[in-house]
Design a protein around this motif. Structure first.
Motif, short mmCIF file in Angstrom:
data_model
loop_
_atom_site.label_atom_id
_atom_site.label_comp_id
_atom_site.label_asym_id
_atom_site.label_seq_id
_atom_site.Cartn_x
_atom_site.Cartn_y
_atom_site.Cartn_z
N HIS A 29 -46.63 -22.06 15.48
CA HIS A 29 -46.52 -21.93 14.01
C HIS A 29 -46.30 -20.47 13.61
O HIS A 29 -45.49 -20.16 12.75
N ARG A 30 -47.05 -19.60 14.31
CA ARG A 30 -46.93 -18.18 14.02
C ARG A 30 -45.51 -17.68 14.28
O ARG A 30 -44.92 -16.97 13.46
N PHE A 79 -38.89 -25.91 1.77
CA PHE A 79 -39.93 -26.80 1.26
C PHE A 79 -41.25 -26.35 1.87
O PHE A 79 -41.36 -26.18 3.09
N MET A 80 -42.22 -26.16 1.02
CA MET A 80 -43.52 -25.59 1.42
C MET A 80 -43.97 -26.02 2.83
O MET A 80 -43.97 -27.19 3.14
N GLY A 81 -44.31 -25.04 3.63
CA GLY A 81 -44.85 -25.33 4.96
C GLY A 81 -43.82 -25.39 6.05
O GLY A 81 -44.16 -25.31 7.23
N GLU A 82 -42.54 -25.58 5.68
CA GLU A 82 -41.54 -25.68 6.75
C GLU A 82 -41.48 -24.38 7.53
O GLU A 82 -41.12 -24.39 8.71
N GLU A 83 -41.84 -23.26 6.89
CA GLU A 83 -41.74 -21.95 7.55
C GLU A 83 -42.75 -21.79 8.67
O GLU A 83 -42.62 -20.87 9.47
N TRP A 84 -43.75 -22.64 8.73
CA TRP A 84 -44.62 -22.61 9.93
C TRP A 84 -44.63 -23.97 10.63
O TRP A 84 -45.52 -24.29 11.40
N ALA A 85 -43.62 -24.77 10.38
CA ALA A 85 -43.50 -26.09 11.02
C ALA A 85 -44.75 -26.93 10.79
O ALA A 85 -45.31 -27.51 11.73
N GLU A 86 -45.16 -26.99 9.53
CA GLU A 86 -46.33 -27.79 9.17
C GLU A 86 -46.16 -29.22 9.70
O GLU A 86 -45.18 -29.89 9.40
N PRO A 87 -47.14 -29.68 10.51
CA PRO A 87 -46.99 -31.03 11.06
C PRO A 87 -47.42 -32.16 10.11
O PRO A 87 -46.99 -33.30 10.29
#
Lengths: 601, 601
Positions: free
Chosen positions: B495-496, B428-436
Motif C-alpha cells: 500500500h505504501r 477514487f478515494m483509496g485507489e492511491e493505496w490500493a484499498e482492498p
C-alpha cells in the motif's frame, strides 16, 4: 446516403428488389397474390431481402413473419384495397416525365396555395386538382401545397391519419395520379409542396408494431408513444423516413416537403433526424442538380430548426409561423380563447412583422412558461404566414372559414396583411373567392368502434362551446361533402371581386421590389393601439412601400408619410373590390388596407 | 438573474424572508415550532412569501398548504430530524470565512479526488474529511469532489437519493460542517467540487409533488417522470435549481459543481436549462470576481453540452468521459459484458486518447444505434478521466475496487494511463493505496417497505451473476461499514509503495509541460494490437514525452523512438514501487508503463 436497403419493392432490370425491416423475426417471407410464398434472406441490422423476377409491377403481395398472418408492406407504394389490404408492387420508373425543363424556384419566389385533394374539386382526385392549374396560374400562386396523401383508412381524411408513408392514397389516384399532377404543375410553372407526417401514424391500419420498434415509450406525444428517432434500433427507423423523403424528391419530382409538427419528433441524439434528412437531401441535390426545399411546421419558436449547419442548426429551409396568424386574427376581432389567449392584437401583429416569433424568449401566459428564442438573423423567406389554413379552420367546431367569421372588408384587409409581409404568403384553397363552405374535420374509419370513438371525442372536445349547435359527425359523408369548394361561385357577385382583389394583391407583391424582396432589415412598423392602425413600411433600393392597415370599425386619419410623394397602389375599400369606395383624402376606411408606393425615400 | 424570490428562508436585517412555490394552493402558511402559524402572502407565478421577525435562525418550521398536513420546506437548508422532520432555518451569513485569498484554479490545473463523506473517514463526516487535507495535499491532488450531500433518508447513502437539494445532510455535519470543510480545503490550496443531482429525487421523503408540478409526464427516466424543465410552470422549477447552483457557489464557496447524469435532464425548450445555469453563473462570477466551473456527467457524446455559447453550446466547462474508463478497463482485462461490451480494448483506448469520445458518430452494437458526434475542437481540460469511480466500482454486485480485480502491476499501469492522458485525471478515494475494501451500494431507508424493495431489486439485478456469492444487503449497516477506507493500511507493505507511485505520477504530470499542458493537437498514439502495447507521445515546446504502456502478460521490445535521446522519467516496474524491477535494456515488463522524456524532438 448509407447502404442499407431501400424498404419496400423496387424494380431493376426486370427483377424485384424486395426489402423489409423486421429485426426480431426469425423468418420472413413474401406471399404473392397467387398464394406462392418466397423466403426472404436475413441481412445486417434486421433487414430481410430478396431479388426475384417472380414479383412483377402490378402484383399484389404481403409479408409473413415467423409464420404469422400475412401483413401489408410497411413501405408499400400502393394499397389498392385500403389500409388492411394487400400491397401492390409499383415500378416508379414507368412514368414518362415531361418536366425536364422545370426549375424549382427559390423559396423567396414561393407564393403558396394549400389544398386538400379530396375537397378541392368535386372529383376529389389529383386529376381534379390538375384541371384547375390554369386557374391557379392566373391567380398568381407559384406553388401548391398538397395536404398529406399517404394512404389513410377509407376515402375521407385530412391525411394526418396516414399509415403508409410510401403509398399514395388510392382514392386520390395513387402514385401514378400524383406523378401526373406534379408533371402537370411543372408544365404550368407551379412548384409542388407535399405535406408529410413523420411524427405519428394514424389509429387504424398501423401494422408497424408487428415489424419492429418503430415507436419508443421514452416520450409521450398527443398520439401516444413517439416514433423512435433516438432509442435502440433508431438507425433503421430514421433510414425508413430518410428514404421516404428521397423518394418524394427523386421519384415524384416533388419540389418541397412540409414536415408536419416537427416539435413532436423527439430526438435527443447527437445528430437530430432533421439534420440527417438535410444532409441526405443535400447529397441528392448534388447528384441530380435539382433543388428541393424542406419546410417544417414548428411550435417551439426555436431557430435551431431553421439555422444552417454552420450555425449548428438543423438546416430546414423554412417554417410555418402560426403566431402571425394568431396575432392577425385577434387583431381582426377573433375571440381570445384557446390558443388565441396569448395574443394581444395589433402590437403582437407588429411584433410578428418585425420578429417573426411573437414569443421569442418572453413569458407566455397560455403556456405558463417562458417560451422561444429570437430569430432575428433569419431571412424572411424562412417564414410562411397565412390568415387561415386547414388546421385553424378545421379545428373549429363548425370548421368556418374566414368568410363566415369576418366581414368582406376585413377579409380583404387580412389578405393584404399577409401579402405585404416580409415572409412567404400561403392561402388556403377557396379563400381567394371567400368560399362560404366550411372545412370540417372528417374521417372514414372502417373500424366502427374507432369511428365511434372519434365521433365521441370530437363531441366531447367541443362540449363547452357553441351550445346551440352540434359538432358535425366526422364520420358522416355529408361532413366531407359540405367541405368541398364551390367553384360555381367564382363568377358570382362578391366572390368575383374577392378573387380580383387577391389577383391584384399577388401581382403587386410580385411587381414591387420593396415587397418582393424579403429583406427583414428594411422594415419598420408604427402601431397605434388606440386607433387600431398599423403602418408597415418596407423598402428596397430607391423604392419604399407603406402599407397602412386600419383594423378598427371607424375611419382613421392618414398621418404619414408627411413629406413623401406617395401614390396609392391599392386600396381595399375601392368599389372595384366591392368596397364602400375610398374615404376622403387623408383618411382610411374602416377594416381596410392601403398600399402606397414612393420612390423618393 | 430574475427577480423571483429565492425559495426557502433567508435572513436579512434580523428578519426572515420566507418564500415557497405552491401554484395550485389557495392558502399557504408557515407553522413555527412553537405551534404558531403565520399566513404567507400570494405573489406572481405561484409564490407565497412573508417577511417576518418571528422566525429566527435555528428555529424549526414547516409549511401548511390549504389546511393540509404541515410539510418540510422544499428549499430547506437543514433537516435535523431527517427527511420527514421539520425544516430548520439557517442564516448562511453566520459562517466566518477565512478564505479571502483563495483563487480557484483553471480546470487545466485540476487533479481530482472523488470521495464519499460517509465512508472516507471512520467518523463519516465533513470533519473526518477535513482531517485528511494535509494528506491529500501531499498526495498532490488539487481538488476534491464530494459525492452528493443533499439530505437523504437515514444516515447511509451514496447521496443520489437526496430529496432536499438545498439541505446539507445532517449526519455529515450539515451546512456549517460543509462550509467549514470548504474553508479548510481552501486553506490547504484544494478546490472543492460538489456533486449535485438535478435529474431526479430519491424515492423516500420527496414532498415536492405536494407543492407543485416539479415533475412532468412528458418524458420517462429510469426514476419515473422527469423533472419539469420544459412543461407548463417550468420557469419556477428551473428557478429552483438555478438558485440552488448559485447558493453553492455564493454561500458555500464551492468551486465547481458536478451535475449528475445530465442526459436525464429532458429539455426541448429553446433555451436548455444548462445554458440558463451557465448564464446565471457567468453573471455571478462577474459580480463576485470569483471563478466557478460547471462539470457534467454526460452519456450522450454530444459536444453541444460543452461547447461555448458562441458555438450554440450549453457552455458546460467539462464532462466525464466514461468511455475512457471502459476502454482502459477492457484493455486491462475486464470482461466484455454489460456496458463494457461495446469496447474493443487497446484500439479504443487509443481512440479515446485522440478523440475523447470512442463512439463519436459510429454504430454502437451495445446501444443498437449510431451514437455520438465528434468533439475534436474541445480542449483536453474539458474531459475528466479515471480508471475507477464510485459508479463503476459500486455498481458491481460486490463493489470490488480495482485492487481486487487487477494485479498490483496492472493497477499501476492503469493509474499511469490516466495520469499521462491529455485530460483531467480523477482518482477514487483509496485507489492511491490500493484499498482492498469494496465500495458497495448502501442505503438506510426509514420506510421498511422501500428498504425491502431496494434489497430485492438489488438481488434481482445480479441474479444471473456470480452465482456462488450473494449480493450484499444494501440496507445492512455492515455493507456501509465494510465500504469504509482503512487508513491504517497506508504504511503497510504494498500500500505504501502504491501511494508513493501515485505521488510520483502526479508530480511528474505537474512537472513536465508536455504532460501538464492539455493540448490535444500535440499528441500521437501508436498501437500494436497483437502485442497489446500502446505508445502515447505528447509534446509541448521543445519537450516530448513518450508513454509506453504494455497491457500484455509478456515482456515486449521497446521499438521506439529510434533516434531520440530519451531518458526514463518513471518505470512502474521499478522495485521502488514494489515491482519486479526493470526489464533488460530495450524491453518493457508485462503490465507496466514507462514514461520517457526527450528534449531533442
Amino acid at each position: 446516403m448509407n447502404n442499407k436497403p431501400t424498404p419496400g419493392v423496387r424494380f431493376k432490370e426486370n427483377r424485384a428488389e424486395i426489402a423489409v425491416w423486421a429485426p426480431h423475426a426469425k423468418k420472413a417471407a413474401i406471399v404473392l397474390n397467387d398464394g406462392n410464398m418466397l423466403d426472404l434472406n436475413p441481412k445486417d441490422h434486421g433487414y430481410w431481402v430478396l431479388n426475384t423476377p417472380a414479383l412483377r409491377p402490378g402484383d399484389g403481395y404481403r409479408f409473413k413473419l415467423d409464420g404469422g398472418e400475412p401483413l401489408p408492406d410497411p413501405a408499400s407504394l400502393s394499397q389498392p384495397d385500403g389500409v388492411h389490404g394487400a400491397s401492390r408492387a409499383v415500378d416508379l420508373h414507368q412514368f414518362n416525365w415531361t418536366d425536364t425543363g422545370w426549375q424549382n424556384p427559390d423559396l423567396e419566389q414561393y407564393l403558396i396555395y394549400e389544398l386538400h385533394t379530396g375537397t378541392f374539386s368535386q372529383a376529389g382526385t389529383f386529376d381534379g386538382v390538375a384541371e384547375k392549374l390554369g386557374y391557379l396560374k392566373d391567380l398568381g400562386v407559384t406553388a401548391i401545397e398538397i395536404m398529406p396523401v399517404a394512404q389513410f383508412p377509407g376515402g375521407r381524411n385530412w391525411g394526418y391519419d396516414g399509415v403508409f408513408p410510401y403509398a399514395v392514397q388510392n382514392t386520390y389516384g395513387g402514385a401514378r395520379g400524383l406523378a401526373k399532377l406534379v408533371d402537370a404543375c411543372h408544365q404550368h410553372g407551379i412548384a409542388v409542396i407535399l405535406d408529410v407526417v413523420y411524427n405519428h401514424f394514424g389509429p387504424e391500419g398501423n401494422y408497424m408494431g408487428s415489424y419492429g420498434p418503430y415507436f419508443t415509450g421514452k416520450y409521450h406525444t398527443p398520439w401516444g408513444d413517439a416514433l423512435n428517432f433516438d432509442d435502440a434500433w433508431c438507425d433503421e427507423v430514421r433510414h425508413y423516413f430518410i428514404r421516404n423523403v428521397l423518394m418524394w424528391f427523386r421519384d415524384f419530382h416533388i419540389d418541397a416537403l412540409r414536415l408536419d409538427a416537427v416539435h413532436a419528433i423527439k430526438d435527443f441524439g447527437a445528430k437530430h433526424i432533421l439534420k440527417e434528412i438535410r444532409e441526405n437531401v443535400d447529397e441528392l441535390m448534388a447528384q441530380t442538380g435539382r433543388k428541393h426545399h424542406l419546410i417544417v411546421e414548428l411550435d417551439l419558436n426555436d431557430p435551431i430548426f431553421i439555422d444552417p449547419a454552420e450555425k449548428r442548426g438543423y438546416g430546414m429551409d423554412a417554417q410555418w409561423i402560426d403566431e402571425f396568424h394568431h396575432a392577425l386574427r385577434v387583431t381582426a376581432g377573433e375571440k381570445r380563447d384557446g390558443y388565441y389567449s396569448d395574443f394581444e392584437g395589433i402590437a403582437h401583429l407588429a411584433k410578428s412583422y418585425n420578429s417573426a416569433y411573437v414569443y421569442d424568449g418572453i413569458y407566455s401566459p397560455g403556456r405558463l412558461k417562458t417560451f422561444g428564442a429570437k430569430a432575428n438573423d433569419n431571412p424572411g423567406s424562412q417564414f410562411i404566414v397565412f390568415s387561415q389554413n386547414h388546421d385553424h379552420v378545421g379545428n373549429r367546431m363548425l370548421g368556418e372559414r374566414s368568410s363566415k367569421l369576418f366581414s368582406f372588408e376585413m377579409q380583404k384587409l387580412m389578405a393584404g396583411a399577409v401579402m405585404v409581409s416580409p415572409f412567404i404568403p400561403m392561402l388556403f384553397m377557396g379563400e381567394e373567392w371567400a368560399e362560404p363552405n366550411p372545412f370540417q374535420y372528417f374521417v372514414s374509419h372502417t373500424d366502427p368502434e374507432l369511428a365511434d370513438a372519434v365521433r365521441k371525442g370530437r363531441k366531447a372536445e367541443f362540449a363547452s362551446f357553441h351550445t346551440e349547435e352540434e359538432a358535425p359527425d366526422p364520420q358522416a359523408v355529408e361532413t366531407f361533402n359540405s367541405s368541398k369548394l364551390q367553384w360555381d361561385l367564382l363568377n358570382k357577385e362578391g366572390h368575383r371581386q374577392m378573387l380580383g382583389f387577391y389577383q391584384a394583391l399577388i401581382r403587386i407583391r410580385k411587381q414591387l421590389p420593396a415587397l418582393a424582396t424579403l429583406n427583414r432589415k428594411n422594415l419598420k412598423t408604427i402601431v397605434n393601439e388606440t386607433e387600431k392602425t398599423l403602418l408597415l413600411q418596407r423598402w428596397h433600393g430607391g423604392q419604399s412601400v407603406f402599407c397602412l392597415m386600419n383594423f378598427s370599425d371607424g375611419e382613421r386619419p392618414v398621418s404619414f408619410p408627411e413629406n413623401a410623394a406617395c401614390s396609392i397602389v391599392l386600396n381595399s375599400a375601392d368599389t372595384e373590390w366591392n368596397g364602400p369606395g375610398r374615404a376622403a383624402a387623408g383618411y382610411i376606411r374602416p377594416q381596410s388596407i392601403i398600399i402606397y408606393e414612393s420612390s423618393n425615400v
